[in-house]
Motif scaffolding. Sequence first.
Motif, short mmCIF file in Angstrom:
data_model
loop_
_atom_site.label_atom_id
_atom_site.label_comp_id
_atom_site.label_asym_id
_atom_site.label_seq_id
_atom_site.Cartn_x
_atom_site.Cartn_y
_atom_site.Cartn_z
N ALA A 154 26.87 36.67 34.43
CA ALA A 154 26.62 35.22 34.37
C ALA A 154 28.02 34.67 33.81
CB ALA A 154 25.42 35.27 33.26
N ARG A 155 28.43 35.16 32.91
CA ARG A 155 29.76 34.45 32.29
C ARG A 155 30.81 34.29 33.37
NH1 ARG A 155 31.71 37.93 27.64
NH2 ARG A 155 33.40 36.06 27.56
N ALA A 156 30.96 35.27 34.12
CA ALA A 156 31.83 35.49 35.35
C ALA A 156 31.53 34.26 36.37
CB ALA A 156 32.26 36.79 35.84
N LEU A 157 30.42 34.19 36.66
CA LEU A 157 29.97 33.51 37.75
C LEU A 157 30.08 32.12 37.09
CD1 LEU A 157 26.78 35.41 39.03
CD2 LEU A 157 28.93 34.88 40.33
N GLU A 158 29.70 31.75 35.96
CA GLU A 158 29.78 30.50 35.52
C GLU A 158 31.12 29.88 35.50
OE1 GLU A 158 30.46 27.34 32.55
OE2 GLU A 158 31.18 29.13 32.26
N MET A 159 32.35 30.53 35.04
CA MET A 159 33.72 30.47 35.29
C MET A 159 34.12 30.25 36.63
SD MET A 159 35.08 33.59 32.63
CE MET A 159 36.71 32.91 32.75
N LEU A 160 33.33 30.71 37.68
CA LEU A 160 33.76 30.48 38.72
C LEU A 160 32.95 29.51 39.77
CD1 LEU A 160 33.83 34.41 40.32
CD2 LEU A 160 35.58 32.64 40.26
N GLY A 161 32.09 28.66 38.69
CA GLY A 161 31.61 27.35 39.14
C GLY A 161 30.31 27.83 39.80
N ARG A 162 29.84 28.82 39.76
CA ARG A 162 28.64 29.18 40.59
C ARG A 162 27.44 29.27 39.70
NH1 ARG A 162 31.12 34.73 43.43
NH2 ARG A 162 28.77 35.01 43.85
N ARG A 163 26.97 28.11 39.27
CA ARG A 163 26.10 27.91 38.00
C ARG A 163 24.80 28.42 38.33
NH1 ARG A 163 28.57 24.50 34.32
NH2 ARG A 163 26.61 24.05 33.38
N ARG A 164 24.31 28.20 39.37
CA ARG A 164 22.81 28.59 39.75
C ARG A 164 22.73 30.38 39.66
NH1 ARG A 164 19.46 24.82 41.56
NH2 ARG A 164 20.36 22.57 42.27
N GLN A 165 23.77 30.89 40.34
CA GLN A 165 23.98 32.35 40.51
C GLN A 165 24.01 32.93 39.06
OE1 GLN A 165 26.96 32.21 43.53
NE2 GLN A 165 25.93 34.10 44.09
N ALA A 166 24.72 32.13 38.11
CA ALA A 166 24.99 32.58 36.82
C ALA A 166 23.77 32.39 35.93
CB ALA A 166 25.96 31.65 36.12
N ALA A 167 22.69 31.46 36.25
CA ALA A 167 21.61 31.17 35.63
C ALA A 167 20.58 32.21 36.03
CB ALA A 167 20.89 29.73 36.13
N LEU A 168 20.65 32.80 37.35
CA LEU A 168 19.57 33.83 37.79
C LEU A 168 20.18 35.15 37.11
CD1 LEU A 168 19.57 32.99 41.67
CD2 LEU A 168 17.81 32.92 39.91
N MET A 169 21.34 35.29 36.82
CA MET A 169 21.91 36.61 36.01
C MET A 169 21.44 36.72 34.64
SD MET A 169 23.24 38.52 38.27
CE MET A 169 22.11 38.05 39.32
N ALA A 170 21.54 35.34 34.04
CA ALA A 170 21.04 35.25 32.77
C ALA A 170 19.68 35.36 32.37
CB ALA A 170 21.31 33.75 32.17
N LYS A 171 18.94 35.12 33.59
CA LYS A 171 17.38 35.15 33.26
C LYS A 171 17.14 36.82 33.75
CE LYS A 171 13.33 33.23 35.85
NZ LYS A 171 12.63 32.32 36.84
N LYS A 172 17.87 37.19 34.51
CA LYS A 172 17.59 38.69 34.42
C LYS A 172 18.03 39.49 33.22
CE LYS A 172 18.20 42.01 38.21
NZ LYS A 172 18.73 42.34 39.62
N TYR A 173 19.01 39.03 32.66
CA TYR A 173 19.13 39.58 31.26
C TYR A 173 18.00 39.54 30.28
CZ TYR A 173 21.28 40.24 26.63
OH TYR A 173 21.62 40.55 25.29
N LEU A 174 17.52 38.37 30.34
CA LEU A 174 16.39 37.85 29.33
C LEU A 174 14.95 38.80 29.89
CD1 LEU A 174 16.73 34.19 28.95
CD2 LEU A 174 17.27 35.79 27.25
N ALA A 175 14.75 38.85 31.01
CA ALA A 175 13.62 39.81 31.64
C ALA A 175 13.77 41.32 31.15
CB ALA A 175 13.74 39.66 33.24
N LEU A 176 15.00 41.82 31.08
CA LEU A 176 15.14 43.34 30.72
C LEU A 176 15.59 43.50 29.55
CD1 LEU A 176 17.78 44.29 33.80
CD2 LEU A 176 15.41 44.94 33.56
N ALA A 177 16.08 42.45 28.67
CA ALA A 177 16.45 42.71 27.28
C ALA A 177 15.06 43.02 26.41
CB ALA A 177 17.18 41.37 26.66
#
Length: 274
Positions: A224-247
């Motif tokens: 999510a952090r890497a995608l956010e740095m690349l400007g791919r914010r929607r994909q970054a949010a999806l990765m962060a959401k996946k983190y929260l689902a698994l944590a």
Amino acid sequence: MTSPREVTRMRIRRVLKHWMLLQNLAGGTGLSPFRLKVPKGGLCMRCFACGVGYGPESKTCPICGRDLETDPDRYFRAGMDAISAGDIEEGVSLLEDCSRLDPNHLSARFNLGVAYSLGGRHDLAVRELFAVAQKDPEYPGLLTALGQVAFGMYTHHIEQAEARKEQMLGFLLAAIRLDPEDVDALVTLGNVYIELGLPADALRYLERAAVIVPESPVVYFAMARALEMLGRRRQAALMAKKYLALAPPNDRFKSEVENFMHNLLQGTRATADG
């Protein structure tokens, strides 16, 4: 009413105290800037006529029979002459002896600090310059010399950091070559590239880790952090959401990831509205 001179002295002391605090936090000398210390080591009593030195217990030169020099100024002048001639090591030795004979010889302490700095001995330079600051915070050139020492420390640490970076990357890449499924190495390398500002490189290794351990939440926050740095914010949010689902519920990074995702979504909405 405080005089302008006293205001200046207070400001200088504040600068010195602040820098010493930074030194302590960075694991520096830990010396108080207002405690006068003298260089460690034994005093070398000299016979300048014969050009030889002896221990502090000696009184006369066994070669010529003259009394050994005890005047701090004589050592100071000889030290400055040596430095002017390019012999920094001899100059330092003489200025150290001058400071041992007279710890309050500010010219010796100041120039010894400068000489230490020229030789890359920055912690010792700080010690001498702060010794001067204790007696005279307005000593001519003091703040400039401290700035030069700080610059020397800065460039030294940059060189060290660059060497550590190459070493770090070398170890991690070697670990992955040895075991292409070393998840710890893959994730660590991904985080390293994120910190180095290379998110595309980070994603290459993080995506490999996600294939090997798709249930690991740590991988997805890094992605999510890497995608956010690349400007791919929607994909970054999806990765962060996946983190929260698994944590797990008590995950110590949960609130940080939630804030990260909230900021991403806010930014995405603002972009869409614009």
